[in-house]
Design a protein around this motif. Structure first.
Motif, short mmCIF file in Angstrom:
data_model
loop_
_atom_site.label_atom_id
_atom_site.label_comp_id
_atom_site.label_asym_id
_atom_site.label_seq_id
_atom_site.Cartn_x
_atom_site.Cartn_y
_atom_site.Cartn_z
N VAL A 43 23.03 -20.53 -8.24
CA VAL A 43 22.47 -20.78 -9.57
C VAL A 43 21.03 -21.27 -9.43
O VAL A 43 20.13 -20.85 -10.16
CB VAL A 43 23.32 -21.80 -10.35
CG1 VAL A 43 22.62 -22.19 -11.65
CG2 VAL A 43 24.70 -21.23 -10.64
N CYS A 112 20.90 -23.64 -15.95
CA CYS A 112 19.87 -23.18 -15.03
C CYS A 112 18.58 -23.14 -15.84
O CYS A 112 18.34 -22.21 -16.62
CB CYS A 112 20.21 -21.80 -14.49
SG CYS A 112 18.97 -21.13 -13.37
N VAL A 117 24.75 -21.99 -18.12
CA VAL A 117 25.51 -21.26 -17.11
C VAL A 117 27.00 -21.30 -17.44
O VAL A 117 27.68 -20.27 -17.48
CB VAL A 117 25.27 -21.86 -15.71
CG1 VAL A 117 26.16 -21.17 -14.67
CG2 VAL A 117 23.80 -21.74 -15.34
N PHE A 140 26.08 -15.11 -14.24
CA PHE A 140 26.25 -16.00 -13.10
C PHE A 140 27.64 -15.87 -12.47
O PHE A 140 28.09 -16.76 -11.75
CB PHE A 140 26.01 -17.45 -13.53
CG PHE A 140 24.63 -17.73 -14.01
CD1 PHE A 140 23.62 -18.05 -13.12
CD2 PHE A 140 24.32 -17.65 -15.36
CE1 PHE A 140 22.33 -18.29 -13.57
CE2 PHE A 140 23.03 -17.90 -15.82
CZ PHE A 140 22.03 -18.22 -14.92
#
Length: 211
Positions: A43, A112, A117, A140
């Protein structure tokens, strides 16, 4: 006069074992620790990683709105539907409103930069937390985002002195190898009227025919 029904499920819990959050994390197997570190690194390759814990405030509201959109998009992509998210997620929004009114709303989120995320909606009551609703951005997926936010939630929860988080009835038990307690749940049914008894008999016969 109740008899066992046809539904059963297993509820998983994570208990701190007397550790604080970071002590609990260090007690996990090396594979889980390495996977978590790897996910955070993935990430972080596209922006700074921020973990937030929110209650009843504007930040939590924004995260919850984004969670609903992400979950609805995921359901469409999978060809599935959810009563909780039907009618513009009216049932879920009503539940969130009631949790907010009772000051039992907690949202743990991983970001992020400015992008959400993954996030987890917890029901916060007394000395327990119940992980009720989670969503993540599929961009992600390679970093196992929902597992990231779950572990971060557990670390921060145990750091506050709370000793148990209930994961409720999860679909895939193997995803949560750190769960160290479980409760088997079984349904029971009964009929009060003649029509109800007939319905149960017909239901039993249909189930046997399907089997």
């Amino acid at each position: 006069k109740l008899k066992p029904g046809h539904r059963s499920a297993r509820s998983l819990q994570v208990r701190s074992g007397g550790f604080d959050g970071h002590g609990w994390f260090r007690s996990l197997g090396r594979e889980i620790q390495d996977n978590h570190a790897r996910g955070l690194h993935m990430v972080g390759e596209t922006g700074p990683v921020v973990v937030a814990v929110s209650g009843s405030n504007d930040a939590a509201d924004a995260v919850l709105r984004r969670m609903i959109v992400l979950k609805q998009q995921w359901l469409v992509s999978m060809g599935q539907s959810s009563k909780m998210l039907s009618d513009n997620a009216a049932p879920l929004r009503a539940l969130i409103g009631e949790l907010d009114r009772q000051q039992a709303l907690q949202v743990v989120s991983v970001h992020c930069g400015s992008v959400l995320v993954a996030a987890l909606l917890n029901i916060a009551t007394g000395t327990r937390r119940q992980a009720f609703f989670a969503a993540h951005d599929p961009k992600f997926d390679h970093a196992s985002p929902e597992m990231l936010v779950m572990v971060e939630c557990l670390i921060r929860t145990f750091d506050t002195g709370i000793s148990e988080v209930d994961l409720l009835c999860v679909e895939d038990e193997h995803e949560f190898g750190f769960a160290n307690a479980r409760i088997d749940l079984t349904s029971y049914v009964g009929a009060k009227t003649f029509v109800g008894k007939c319905a149960l008999v017909i239901g039993d016969r249909l189930d046997r025919a399907r089997g």
